[in-house]
Design a protein around this motif. Structure first.
Motif, PDB file in Angstrom:
ATOM      1  N   ALA A 279      -0.588   0.659   1.434  1.00  0.00           N
ATOM      2  CA  ALA A 279      -2.023   0.406   1.272  1.00  0.00           C
ATOM      3  C   ALA A 279      -2.784   1.459   2.055  1.00  0.00           C
ATOM      4  O   ALA A 279      -2.239   2.043   3.000  1.00  0.00           O
ATOM      5  CB  ALA A 279      -2.375  -0.990   1.778  1.00  0.00           C
ATOM      6  N   ARG A 280      -4.001   1.696   1.667  1.00  0.00           N
ATOM      7  CA  ARG A 280      -4.851   2.646   2.386  1.00  0.00           C
ATOM      8  C   ARG A 280      -6.066   1.897   2.913  1.00  0.00           C
ATOM      9  O   ARG A 280      -6.486   0.886   2.324  1.00  0.00           O
ATOM     10  CB  ARG A 280      -5.281   3.777   1.454  1.00  0.00           C
ATOM     11  N   ALA A 281      -6.649   2.408   4.001  1.00  0.00           N
ATOM     12  CA  ALA A 281      -7.824   1.753   4.576  1.00  0.00           C
ATOM     13  C   ALA A 281      -8.921   1.616   3.527  1.00  0.00           C
ATOM     14  O   ALA A 281      -9.576   0.566   3.410  1.00  0.00           O
ATOM     15  CB  ALA A 281      -8.327   2.540   5.779  1.00  0.00           C
ATOM     16  N   SER A 282      -9.124   2.669   2.737  1.00  0.00           N
ATOM     17  CA  SER A 282     -10.216   2.655   1.758  1.00  0.00           C
ATOM     18  C   SER A 282      -9.968   1.617   0.653  1.00  0.00           C
ATOM     19  O   SER A 282     -10.899   0.928   0.220  1.00  0.00           O
ATOM     20  CB  SER A 282     -10.390   4.047   1.134  1.00  0.00           C
ATOM     21  N   THR A 283      -8.714   1.478   0.220  1.00  0.00           N
ATOM     22  CA  THR A 283      -8.448   0.541  -0.879  1.00  0.00           C
ATOM     23  C   THR A 283      -8.427  -0.913  -0.382  1.00  0.00           C
ATOM     24  O   THR A 283      -8.790  -1.824  -1.124  1.00  0.00           O
ATOM     25  CB  THR A 283      -7.148   0.904  -1.626  1.00  0.00           C
ATOM     26  N   VAL A 284      -8.028  -1.127   0.875  1.00  0.00           N
ATOM     27  CA  VAL A 284      -8.134  -2.482   1.440  1.00  0.00           C
ATOM     28  C   VAL A 284      -9.607  -2.889   1.513  1.00  0.00           C
ATOM     29  O   VAL A 284      -9.972  -4.029   1.182  1.00  0.00           O
ATOM     30  CB  VAL A 284      -7.462  -2.561   2.826  1.00  0.00           C
ATOM     31  N   ARG A 285     -10.464  -1.935   1.912  1.00  0.00           N
ATOM     32  CA  ARG A 285     -11.910  -2.254   1.973  1.00  0.00           C
ATOM     33  C   ARG A 285     -12.446  -2.613   0.587  1.00  0.00           C
ATOM     34  O   ARG A 285     -13.280  -3.511   0.447  1.00  0.00           O
ATOM     35  CB  ARG A 285     -12.702  -1.071   2.563  1.00  0.00           C
ATOM     36  N   ILE A 286     -11.969  -1.929  -0.445  1.00  0.00           N
ATOM     37  CA  ILE A 286     -12.409  -2.245  -1.817  1.00  0.00           C
ATOM     38  C   ILE A 286     -11.996  -3.672  -2.188  1.00  0.00           C
ATOM     39  O   ILE A 286     -12.766  -4.442  -2.766  1.00  0.00           O
ATOM     40  CB  ILE A 286     -11.829  -1.220  -2.820  1.00  0.00           C
ATOM     41  N   ALA A 287     -10.771  -4.047  -1.812  1.00  0.00           N
ATOM     42  CA  ALA A 287     -10.283  -5.410  -2.111  1.00  0.00           C
ATOM     43  C   ALA A 287     -11.135  -6.452  -1.384  1.00  0.00           C
ATOM     44  O   ALA A 287     -11.563  -7.446  -1.982  1.00  0.00           O
ATOM     45  CB  ALA A 287      -8.817  -5.543  -1.699  1.00  0.00           C
ATOM     46  N   GLU A 288     -11.395  -6.220  -0.108  1.00  0.00           N
ATOM     47  CA  GLU A 288     -12.129  -7.223   0.680  1.00  0.00           C
ATOM     48  C   GLU A 288     -13.565  -7.371   0.175  1.00  0.00           C
ATOM     49  O   GLU A 288     -14.071  -8.485   0.032  1.00  0.00           O
ATOM     50  CB  GLU A 288     -12.114  -6.829   2.159  1.00  0.00           C
ATOM     51  N   ARG A 289     -14.218  -6.244  -0.091  1.00  0.00           N
ATOM     52  CA  ARG A 289     -15.588  -6.300  -0.612  1.00  0.00           C
ATOM     53  C   ARG A 289     -15.603  -6.983  -1.986  1.00  0.00           C
ATOM     54  O   ARG A 289     -16.471  -7.814  -2.280  1.00  0.00           O
ATOM     55  CB  ARG A 289     -16.149  -4.869  -0.734  1.00  0.00           C
TER      56      ARG A 289
ATOM     57  N   THR B  82      -6.914  -6.301 -10.876  1.00  0.00           N
ATOM     58  CA  THR B  82      -7.215  -4.984 -10.308  1.00  0.00           C
ATOM     59  C   THR B  82      -5.956  -4.135 -10.286  1.00  0.00           C
ATOM     60  O   THR B  82      -4.845  -4.643 -10.381  1.00  0.00           O
ATOM     61  CB  THR B  82      -7.691  -5.074  -8.836  1.00  0.00           C
ATOM     62  N   GLU B  83      -6.165  -2.842 -10.142  1.00  0.00           N
ATOM     63  CA  GLU B  83      -5.136  -1.893  -9.702  1.00  0.00           C
ATOM     64  C   GLU B  83      -5.843  -1.064  -8.641  1.00  0.00           C
ATOM     65  O   GLU B  83      -6.789  -0.341  -8.944  1.00  0.00           O
ATOM     66  CB  GLU B  83      -4.652  -1.001 -10.859  1.00  0.00           C
ATOM     67  N   LEU B  84      -5.421  -1.188  -7.385  1.00  0.00           N
ATOM     68  CA  LEU B  84      -6.252  -0.641  -6.306  1.00  0.00           C
ATOM     69  C   LEU B  84      -5.639   0.542  -5.572  1.00  0.00           C
ATOM     70  O   LEU B  84      -6.209   0.991  -4.580  1.00  0.00           O
ATOM     71  CB  LEU B  84      -6.584  -1.743  -5.292  1.00  0.00           C
ATOM     72  N   GLY B  85      -4.539   1.063  -6.015  1.00  0.00           N
ATOM     73  CA  GLY B  85      -3.894   2.163  -5.293  1.00  0.00           C
ATOM     74  C   GLY B  85      -2.440   2.177  -5.689  1.00  0.00           C
ATOM     75  O   GLY B  85      -2.132   2.031  -6.867  1.00  0.00           O
ATOM     76  N   GLY B  86      -1.541   2.309  -4.731  1.00  0.00           N
ATOM     77  CA  GLY B  86      -0.126   2.247  -5.082  1.00  0.00           C
ATOM     78  C   GLY B  86       0.741   3.067  -4.156  1.00  0.00           C
ATOM     79  O   GLY B  86       0.364   3.350  -3.014  1.00  0.00           O
ATOM     80  N   GLY B  87       1.920   3.434  -4.659  1.00  0.00           N
ATOM     81  CA  GLY B  87       2.872   4.187  -3.859  1.00  0.00           C
ATOM     82  C   GLY B  87       3.642   3.334  -2.871  1.00  0.00           C
ATOM     83  O   GLY B  87       4.287   3.842  -1.968  1.00  0.00           O
ATOM     84  N   GLY B  88       3.548   2.004  -3.012  1.00  0.00           N
ATOM     85  CA  GLY B  88       4.278   1.117  -2.111  1.00  0.00           C
ATOM     86  C   GLY B  88       3.670   1.048  -0.729  1.00  0.00           C
ATOM     87  O   GLY B  88       4.357   0.763   0.246  1.00  0.00           O
TER      88      GLY B  88
END
Ligand code: ZN
Length: 339
Positions: free
Chosen positions: A227-237, A219-225
């Protein structure tokens, strides 16, 4: 076999890394991969890489990893949470969780290891007698990958890149394997799905996992060093969806609308200048060939040249340089093509 190296051959040194827990016996265990490392801070010390194994009866083995690069946080957050919450009674088969593959890099908040500057995802298959980072790669190749059926490696953009959240697999010569990887990628259910073309596939974990014939999703789920709430939710799901897809957890993956993208070689926009970046597009914005992607200003004078970078192909902006300043050779953006 747990505390011994597997698959050694003539002339091959065994891995110096020892697992503090049994990787194969039924049960839920938390422990460490212990890598001896003598330093000023600890003469007979070890790098302690956290590992969790949940093993319960017949079924496939999933190997779940984050922190391959130490400044990418969705994977480690989601995997530390999974390890703390996993219910062994619901597991059919085995889940091996390593939330921080390059643990020294994660602790330092860096892409590469502060011990040897090693970029773990460029040194595979590694070496049992190499640098600390090479020893980690070698251990995965000889001790963890042979145990796995399904491999998920969670990345994000790190400090210098930001991506649209996507799951990815590669186009492979073995079309049966490619179909397995693609169906696992679709089950993960990120907002975007990408058939990746690597700029340089040598040394990647991805490449050796695929050479082992495993089903592989990255995956590549976001970035900028961060994490965001929305991208953590994508990882967990996505992790739960993948474990359901494999039959390790009960139930069907949660269906998710995902837009398929391809990243053609010509979609990479690389800066040839140093300077201050003006982004002319945000992630996900559509762009036509020839339209502006970014401007780069010469920060040393008010009358300096302004360089315009334009889209080499039509598509959407799938990745962007994150810091406000750019160096020659940095990737300014990546245009992906829907479909
Ligand atoms: Zn990464």
């Amino acid at each position: 076999m747990t505390n011994m190296s597997m698959a050694t051959g003539p002339g091959l040194k065994p891995s110096p890394i020892r697992a503090s827990i049994d990787l194969d016996a039924p049960g839920l265990r938390h422990g460490f991969l212990k890598l001896p490392h003598s330093s000023d801070a600890s003469a007979w010390g070890s790098v302690m890489i956290p590992i969790c194994v949940a093993c319960n009866g017949e079924g496939p083995t999933a190997l779940l990893t984050g922190g391959n690069h130490g400044d990418e946080y969705e994977g480690p957050i989601a995997l530390y949470k999974l390890a703390a919450a996993i219910d062994l009674a619901q597991v059919r088969g085995r889940v091996i969780i390593v939330p921080a593959m390059n643990y020294p890099a994660l602790e330092a908040g860096r892409r590469t290891s502060p011990i040897d500057n090693g970029n773990l995802n460029r040194v595979f298959p590694g070496s049992p007698s190499g640098t600390v980072t090479e020893k980690i790669a070698d251990y995965f190749c000889r001790n963890l990958l042979p145990r796995a059926d399904l491999v998920l490696d969670l990345h994000s953009g790190g400090r210098t890149l930001e991506f649209l959240p996507f799951a990815a697999c590669h186009a492979l010569d073995d079309k049966e394997q490619e179909a397995r990887c693609r169906s696992a990628m679709e089950a993960f259910g990120a907002p975007y799905s990408v058939i990746m073309t690597e700029m340089d596939a040598s040394g990647l974990y991805d490449t050796v996992v695929e050479e082992f014939g495993k089903t592989f999703v990255t995956t590549e789920l976001g970035g900028g060093g961060t994490a965001r709430a929305s991208t953590v939710r994508i990882a967990e799901r996505g992790i739960l969806n993948l474990l359901r897809h494999a039959g390790i957890l009960e139930g069907a993956p949660e269906p998710v609308e995902s837009t398929l993208l391809t990243m053609p070689d010509e979609g990479y926009v690389v800066s040839e200048h140093h300077g201050l970046v003006e982004p002319c597009l945000d992630l996900g914005d559509p762009v036509a060939e020839g339209e502006l992607v970014a401007r780069v200003f010469d920060q040393r004078r008010t009358a300096g040249a302004t360089i315009e970078y334009r889209a080499p192909v039509s598509g959407i902006l799938a990745a962007r340089h994150f810091p406000g300043m750019v160096q020659a050779g940095d990737c300014l953006g990546v245009i992906a093509v829907p479909g």
